[in-house]
Design an enzyme around this catalytic site. Sequence first.
Site, short mmCIF file in Angstrom:
data_model
loop_
_atom_site.label_atom_id
_atom_site.label_comp_id
_atom_site.label_asym_id
_atom_site.label_seq_id
_atom_site.Cartn_x
_atom_site.Cartn_y
_atom_site.Cartn_z
CB SER A 83 -0.84 0.17 1.19
OG SER A 83 -1.49 1.17 1.40
CE LYS A 158 -1.95 -3.65 -4.72
NZ LYS A 158 -1.22 -2.65 -4.02
CB SER A 208 -5.34 -2.90 -1.72
OG SER A 208 -4.31 -3.50 -1.72
N GLY A 335 -16.23 3.65 7.97
CA GLY A 335 -15.28 3.23 8.92
C GLY A 335 -14.31 2.49 8.47
#
Length: 349
Positions: A83, A158, A208, A335
């Site tokens: 990240s 990922k 991600s 959140g």
Amino acid sequence: MPELRVHRLPMAHPGDVSALAALLEAGTLRASEIRAVIGKTEGNGGLNDFTRGYFTQSLLLLLSRRTGEAPETLAERIPCVLSGGTEGVLSPHYCVFAVQPGDAAGEGLAIGTAFGPPVAPGDVGHGAQIRRVAATLRAAMRDAGIADPARVRLAQVKSPAGGPGQLLCSVAAGALGVAVGLGEISAAAAEAALLEDPSVFSERASASAGVEVLRDEVVLFGTAAGWGGGLRLAVRPMADALDLGAVQAAFRDVGLAPDPDVPPDQRGRIAAVLAKGEPDRSGRVRGQRHTMLGDTDLEAQRHLRGALGAVIAAVAGDGRIFVSGGAAHQGPPGGGLVAVIARDEGVGA
């Protein structure tokens, strides 16, 4: 019995793997024992963030020299989930997850990894990706020796980012793929909810996307028989970016005692901290207006990483926190979630 070990290592720049090289040289671990790497680099976290690919290249070249395998071969069996963006007090670092032989018996924290098929450009952010990630997650469960989805604690995904405008769709589809793979929701319901219903989310997905990967990669953690290592993992949902109570609860769940922060003599037991968060789309946090979504000088996720990273690092007493923005379908809307891996008292790295 296999034992999972975690080494949390600093980096002086995005291509710095000297800390891992020192461990390999000392014989603390062998390159062949490394199963996955998860880390934070100091880029901008966007599509043009070269630091993730730079670190991955440096890592694979180091491991290639140690194993004799081609970097391309290593890239097909060792997920490297990175990240970008170390805003505020976040510190560039990487966690190396290794499986070593041990003599512990019973049940412990297990790791499983899996790769999906190569993804064609643009083939992200829809039902096909959801189903693809779900299948890859189930393969990672088999790799870890976990049959019951209830024993899965966290799945780090990922995926390829696709082109401009597809990044958020890819992240969201990856998260819902975890939910489908764990049996939390059907594939049809997940596809209908994709970026349409934020109330549909998984509390065990951290997803991600990036241009440096060509296929879906899954690193999965859960409890399984026959694993040792003296590690615990806890995940807590966060209601918003100020949810200090949830962060402290996650640390307490793994046997630490934040009051309000983890005492210095316990911080060495922290093996990894992983978090997902997002700016609240309502434009408010606890009733008060925020400007993350309207700031044209600084991208919203960079605001988020800096703010949430400070909250978590204040509890951990350490800036080596993996904080990734873009938490669509990962924890409550506005959140996110926080995961802590810690060693039992008396257990070394």
